[in-house]
Design an enzyme around this catalytic site. Structure first.
Site, mmCIF file in Angstrom:
data_model
loop_
_atom_site.group_PDB
_atom_site.id
_atom_site.type_symbol
_atom_site.label_atom_id
_atom_site.label_comp_id
_atom_site.label_asym_id
_atom_site.label_seq_id
_atom_site.Cartn_x
_atom_site.Cartn_y
_atom_site.Cartn_z
ATOM 1 N N GLY A 256 -33.392 0.917 19.744
ATOM 2 C CA GLY A 256 -34.202 1.727 20.094
ATOM 3 C C GLY A 256 -35.541 0.993 20.792
ATOM 4 O O GLY A 256 -35.150 0.964 21.610
ATOM 5 N N ALA A 257 -34.639 -0.617 20.880
ATOM 6 C CA ALA A 257 -35.233 -1.562 21.935
ATOM 7 C C ALA A 257 -35.178 -1.609 22.980
ATOM 8 O O ALA A 257 -36.433 -1.086 24.215
ATOM 9 C CB ALA A 257 -35.017 -3.126 21.398
ATOM 10 N N GLY A 258 -34.066 -1.021 23.459
ATOM 11 C CA GLY A 258 -33.552 -1.344 24.790
ATOM 12 C C GLY A 258 -34.209 0.512 25.582
ATOM 13 O O GLY A 258 -34.589 0.149 26.741
ATOM 14 N N ASP A 259 -34.125 1.435 24.254
ATOM 15 C CA ASP A 259 -34.430 2.385 25.064
ATOM 16 C C ASP A 259 -36.303 2.471 25.022
ATOM 17 O O ASP A 259 -36.565 3.081 25.876
ATOM 18 C CB ASP A 259 -34.234 4.118 23.745
ATOM 19 C CG ASP A 259 -32.961 4.052 23.567
ATOM 20 O OD1 ASP A 259 -32.284 3.726 24.406
ATOM 21 O OD2 ASP A 259 -32.817 4.069 22.242
#
Ligand code: ADP
Length: 319
Positions: A256-259
């Site tokens: 979820g870091a990219g999201d």
């Protein structure tokens, strides 16, 4: 304040109760809501912005649970359809001891794949300022046609189109097909975010440098971003390029870091498109987005780890 509509899949990730094991070795699994487009919608609303999710869920316990999570997080749910016949998609995901993520998907077909062009809430899509999507919804029909129609409707309505390919190779018939289809909608997007791994995959080069990033440039693009995990992010526009360092954290789960990064970025751009033309402003926004990505790695799971605006501001202050 402008609406961000995020289109695509929402599913349940089953993650092992202990870390560093293969799927076969895992003694048990916990359910975690996932799906990159849904994560982005929640990232936006956690930060105080307005968002909606468009996609299809199974008319089953998991589908209604996921819709409930969106509502609890103030994401508009009037673009969600429920399929009577197919189940909500499942993915078993593990971070093995060697650091590689291993995915096993249950979609044969799952409800998200059965979204049709007729299912789309066009009024909702037309009311967006930013329309965001990935590439998983391009893999099979009828969802593929729904995806293409939604993009067209959004473009005609003057939305800014935001694309994060979110490569999941096991879902594609072959790597060649993945590359071809991901690139087939490339030149429609105003904003594109790729990870370092996606950059290598799409360019076929093992170099992550300006030349390889710029080989993905297209004439109508307003912003290209390359995320580099603990090395921060790089940006490219028609007039300037550069990089913004990451924050140093003890990462426990990068899911979820990219999201989180994308949600932060879109949440700022939706209300001030001059960010795309002003390098100082863009750098400030990317610092904020890098902070969101970093914070998201410090807790297990994607959605539980997404920060509020206050979390981010205090994190930056203390960094
Ligand atoms: P994706 O999830 O798409 O692969 P990244 O892992 O590159 O994206 O993460 C997006 C952003 O989150 C990065 O650009 C960075 O700013 C931040 N980030 C990710 N992992 C870390 C980390 N280990 N330490 C600090 N920041 C991170």
């Amino acid at each position: 304040e402008g609406l961000i509509v995020s289109f695509g899949e929402m599913l349940i990730d089953f993650v092992p109760t202990v870390s560093g094991v293969s799927l076969a070795e895992a003694p048990g699994f916990l359910k975690a809501p996932g799906g990159a487009p849904a994560n982005v919608a929640i990232a936006v609303s956690r930060l105080g912005g307005k968002s909606a999710f468009v996609g299809k869920l199974g008319d089953d316990e998991f589908g209604h649970m996921l819709a409930g999570i969106l509502k609890e997080n103030n994401v508009r749910a009037d673009g969600i359809n429920f399929d009577k016949g197919a189940r909500t998609a499942l993915a078993f995901v593990t971070l093995r001891a060697d650091g590689e993520r291993e995915f096993m998907f249950y979609r044969n077909p799952s409800a998200d794949m059965l979204l049709t062009p007729e299912d789309l809430n066009l009024e909702l899509i037309r009311s967006a300022k930013v329309f965001h999507y990935g590439s998983i919804s391009l893999i099979v029909e009828p969802c593929r046609s729904a995806h293409l129609k939604a993009m067209e409707v959004a473009k005609d309505a003057g939305c800014l189109l935001s694309y994060d390919p979110n490569l999941r190779l096991p879902l594609w018939p072959s790597p060649e097909e993945a590359r071809k289809q991901i690139l087939s909608i490339w030149d429609k997007a105003d904003l594109i975010k790729v990870s370092d791994v996606e950059l290598e995959f799409l360019t076929g080069s093992d170099k992550i440098d300006d030349a390889s990033a710029l080989s993905l440039w297209h004439p109508n693009l307003k912003l290209l971003l390359v995320t580099l995990g603990e090395n921060g992010s790089r940006y490219y526009t028609k007039n300037f390029k550069g990089s913004v360092d990451a924050f140093h954290v003890n990462a426990v789960d990068t899911t979820g870091a990219g999201d989180s990064f994308v949600g932060a970025l879109l949440g700022k751009i939706v209300d001030d498109q001059s960010i795309l033309e002003d390098e100082a402003k863009l750098r400030e926004v990317l610092k904020f987005a890098n902070a969101c990505g970093a914070i998201t790695t410090t807790k297990k799971g994607a959605i539980p780890a997404l920060p509020s605006e206050a979390d981010v501001l205090s994190f930056i202050k203390n960094a």
